[in-house]
Design a protein around this motif. Structure first.
Motif, PDB file in Angstrom:
ATOM      1  N   GLY A  24       0.814  -1.212   0.000  1.00  0.00           N
ATOM      2  CA  GLY A  24       0.000   0.000   0.000  1.00  0.00           C
ATOM      3  C   GLY A  24       0.846   1.259   0.000  1.00  0.00           C
ATOM      4  O   GLY A  24       0.498   2.256  -0.640  1.00  0.00           O
ATOM      5  N   LYS A  25       1.963   1.227   0.715  1.00  0.00           N
ATOM      6  CA  LYS A  25       2.879   2.375   0.748  1.00  0.00           C
ATOM      7  C   LYS A  25       3.432   2.658  -0.646  1.00  0.00           C
ATOM      8  O   LYS A  25       3.541   3.819  -1.061  1.00  0.00           O
ATOM      9  CB  LYS A  25       4.024   2.076   1.714  1.00  0.00           C
ATOM     10  CG  LYS A  25       4.966   3.244   1.977  1.00  0.00           C
ATOM     11  CD  LYS A  25       4.418   4.178   3.010  1.00  0.00           C
ATOM     12  CE  LYS A  25       5.462   5.191   3.439  1.00  0.00           C
ATOM     13  NZ  LYS A  25       4.955   6.145   4.462  1.00  0.00           N
ATOM     14  N   ILE A  26       3.751   1.606  -1.379  1.00  0.00           N
ATOM     15  CA  ILE A  26       4.222   1.775  -2.761  1.00  0.00           C
ATOM     16  C   ILE A  26       3.116   2.363  -3.628  1.00  0.00           C
ATOM     17  O   ILE A  26       3.346   3.258  -4.445  1.00  0.00           O
ATOM     18  CB  ILE A  26       4.695   0.426  -3.333  1.00  0.00           C
ATOM     19  CG1 ILE A  26       5.933  -0.074  -2.590  1.00  0.00           C
ATOM     20  CG2 ILE A  26       4.992   0.548  -4.829  1.00  0.00           C
ATOM     21  CD1 ILE A  26       6.342  -1.491  -2.948  1.00  0.00           C
ATOM     22  N   ALA A  27       1.888   1.876  -3.450  1.00  0.00           N
ATOM     23  CA  ALA A  27       0.763   2.348  -4.265  1.00  0.00           C
ATOM     24  C   ALA A  27       0.519   3.843  -4.066  1.00  0.00           C
ATOM     25  O   ALA A  27       0.124   4.544  -5.009  1.00  0.00           O
ATOM     26  CB  ALA A  27      -0.501   1.568  -3.909  1.00  0.00           C
ATOM     27  N   LEU A  28       0.769   4.340  -2.871  1.00  0.00           N
ATOM     28  CA  LEU A  28       0.528   5.761  -2.599  1.00  0.00           C
ATOM     29  C   LEU A  28       1.455   6.673  -3.390  1.00  0.00           C
ATOM     30  O   LEU A  28       1.205   7.875  -3.480  1.00  0.00           O
ATOM     31  CB  LEU A  28       0.695   6.041  -1.097  1.00  0.00           C
ATOM     32  CG  LEU A  28      -0.417   5.496  -0.199  1.00  0.00           C
ATOM     33  CD1 LEU A  28      -0.025   5.621   1.266  1.00  0.00           C
ATOM     34  CD2 LEU A  28      -1.732   6.232  -0.460  1.00  0.00           C
ATOM     35  N   SER A  32      -3.948   8.570  -5.012  1.00  0.00           N
ATOM     36  CA  SER A  32      -4.451   9.053  -3.731  1.00  0.00           C
ATOM     37  C   SER A  32      -5.160   7.910  -2.999  1.00  0.00           C
ATOM     38  O   SER A  32      -5.662   6.971  -3.638  1.00  0.00           O
ATOM     39  CB  SER A  32      -5.400  10.235  -3.934  1.00  0.00           C
ATOM     40  OG  SER A  32      -6.481   9.889  -4.781  1.00  0.00           O
ATOM     41  N   PRO A  33      -5.238   7.955  -1.657  1.00  0.00           N
ATOM     42  CA  PRO A  33      -5.749   6.814  -0.883  1.00  0.00           C
ATOM     43  C   PRO A  33      -7.135   6.339  -1.288  1.00  0.00           C
ATOM     44  O   PRO A  33      -7.345   5.131  -1.512  1.00  0.00           O
ATOM     45  CB  PRO A  33      -5.751   7.353   0.551  1.00  0.00           C
ATOM     46  CG  PRO A  33      -4.684   8.398   0.573  1.00  0.00           C
ATOM     47  CD  PRO A  33      -4.731   9.026  -0.789  1.00  0.00           C
ATOM     48  N   ALA A  38     -10.743   2.499  -3.816  1.00  0.00           N
ATOM     49  CA  ALA A  38     -11.942   2.296  -4.629  1.00  0.00           C
ATOM     50  C   ALA A  38     -11.639   1.340  -5.784  1.00  0.00           C
ATOM     51  O   ALA A  38     -12.426   0.429  -6.078  1.00  0.00           O
ATOM     52  CB  ALA A  38     -12.458   3.638  -5.157  1.00  0.00           C
ATOM     53  N   ILE A  39     -10.494   1.533  -6.447  1.00  0.00           N
ATOM     54  CA  ILE A  39     -10.090   0.624  -7.524  1.00  0.00           C
ATOM     55  C   ILE A  39      -9.937  -0.795  -6.979  1.00  0.00           C
ATOM     56  O   ILE A  39     -10.391  -1.771  -7.596  1.00  0.00           O
ATOM     57  CB  ILE A  39      -8.769   1.092  -8.162  1.00  0.00           C
ATOM     58  CG1 ILE A  39      -8.981   2.422  -8.898  1.00  0.00           C
ATOM     59  CG2 ILE A  39      -8.212   0.035  -9.108  1.00  0.00           C
ATOM     60  CD1 ILE A  39      -7.697   3.040  -9.422  1.00  0.00           C
ATOM     61  N   GLU A 203     -10.523  14.333  -0.484  1.00  0.00           N
ATOM     62  CA  GLU A 203      -9.139  14.379  -0.953  1.00  0.00           C
ATOM     63  C   GLU A 203      -9.093  15.016  -2.339  1.00  0.00           C
ATOM     64  O   GLU A 203     -10.142  15.338  -2.926  1.00  0.00           O
ATOM     65  CB  GLU A 203      -8.558  12.961  -1.037  1.00  0.00           C
ATOM     66  CG  GLU A 203      -9.196  12.098  -2.116  1.00  0.00           C
ATOM     67  CD  GLU A 203      -8.569  10.711  -2.250  1.00  0.00           C
ATOM     68  OE1 GLU A 203      -7.652  10.394  -1.483  1.00  0.00           O
ATOM     69  OE2 GLU A 203      -8.994   9.955  -3.146  1.00  0.00           O
ATOM     70  N   GLN A 204      -7.901  15.210  -2.833  1.00  0.00           N
ATOM     71  CA  GLN A 204      -7.717  15.631  -4.220  1.00  0.00           C
ATOM     72  C   GLN A 204      -7.412  14.364  -5.025  1.00  0.00           C
ATOM     73  O   GLN A 204      -6.254  13.930  -5.079  1.00  0.00           O
ATOM     74  CB  GLN A 204      -6.577  16.643  -4.329  1.00  0.00           C
ATOM     75  CG  GLN A 204      -6.864  17.959  -3.641  1.00  0.00           C
ATOM     76  CD  GLN A 204      -5.728  18.961  -3.803  1.00  0.00           C
ATOM     77  OE1 GLN A 204      -4.599  18.599  -4.134  1.00  0.00           O
ATOM     78  NE2 GLN A 204      -6.030  20.234  -3.584  1.00  0.00           N
TER      79      GLN A 204
END
Length: 311
Positions: A24-28, A32-33, A38-39, A203-204
């Motif tokens: 998850g850290k890599i995905a960020l 955006s979270p 959602a994906i 969020e943006q």
């Protein structure tokens, strides 16, 4: 199912859950979270739909409301808290704080449903909880004391732990009403839709495809959808349906161990000697919670009947 197989499925779920933090850290780094989550959940839910068409579905509005509530806590609140926390703290720190969920599980089950636990079980949970913080180390605790007001990640991760405890409690109470695959698919789909709605409000939203990192991005998304979502949730719900949820829940203390270790291996986050000390405490906590109650056979009416030949 045999106990060794059930134990294997439980450990597998904890391992996947621990790996979710560095992934998850890599995905960020490219999304955006709320968009990422959602994906992940909408994608996983849609992929599962063809496989659950012929499985038993909820037949009442109350049952669908229960599924939606589980989706709100498990997929939306827990995961958004974790991903928001990793914007300001390490994946290992997030795994430690969010893994406070077993203590919240017991607190909520006691306060809401009046479930009583033996003193030994409370001791096991507390020792395991202490082990969670030892695993992360004293340096993190000092940083918390100094930066607690500024470090929003601390509060997001702790809130995720509370939501996770409630999600596990609701899943264990209501889970037997649903097919495990149906429950996993719809709670993820509902949670993903809620996150999709919340994204532009909180969020943006952004998601960037980097041609030089396309293989890594596809792998991360594939892991989030197939392993972090489908494999993890289906297996976990199966474990909750077919074992004592109070005993299964304490194995969640293993998540920060796997989270810290995988953060070290994948992201190069620091790994300290006290990880071993924390692991020992966590193992002791698991043993105490799972230790069966000793029965005095001289006072147990069932044992007396058995000795007397009464069936």
């Amino acid at each position: 199912m045999s106990k060794p197989r059930m134990l294997f499925l439980t450990i597998f779920t904890m391992l996947v859950a621990g790996l979710n933090f560095p992934i998850g850290k890599i995905a960020l780094s490219f999304g955006s979270p709320f968009v990422l989550l959602a994906i992940r959940f909408v994608g996983a839910g849609l992929l599962m739909l063809p496989f659950i068409v012929r499985r038993p579905h909820p037949k009442s509005g109350a049952a669908w409301l229960k599924l939606a509530t589980i989706g709100l806590f498990q997929s939306a609140l827990v995961m958004s808290g974790i991903y928001l926390s990793m914007q300001t703290i390490s994946s290992g720190s997030s795994s430690v704080l969010s893994s406070s969920n077993p203590i919240w599980f017991i607190v909520f089950s006691f306060l809401i449903f009046g479930i009583r636990y033996r003193l030994l079980q409370w001791a096991g949970v507390i020792i395991g909880f202490i082990g969670v913080f030892i695993t992360q180390g004293l340096q993190m605790q000092m940083q918390m004391q100094m930066q607690m007001q500024m470090q929003s990640g601390f509060w997001f991760a702790l809130g995720a732990g509370m939501a996770w405890g409630m999600a596990t409690l609701l899943s264990s109470r209501w889970g037997k009403e649903f097919d495990a695959w149906v429950m996993a698919a719809y709670q993820m789909l509902i949670g993903g839709i809620l996150l999709l709605i919340a994204s532009p409000l909180l969020e943006q939203p952004h998601f960037v495809w980097d041609s030089s990192q396309i293989v890594k991005e596809l792998f991360v998304l594939g892991w989030m959808i197939l392993m972090s979502s489908i494999a993890q949730f289906v297996t976990w719900y199966y474990v909750l349906r077919n074992s004592d949820p109070n005993k299964a829940n304490v194995y969640l203390f293993l998540i920060p161990v796997f989270g810290v270790l995988s953060g070290w291996l994948i992201l190069g986050e620091q790994l300290h000697w006290y990880t071993l000390a924390g692991t020992v405490c966590i193992g002791l906590g698991i043993y105490l919670v799972n230790r069966p109650r000793r029965v005095d056979k001289t006072k147990d009416p069932f044992a007396i009947r058995e000795r007397c030949g009464i069936v």
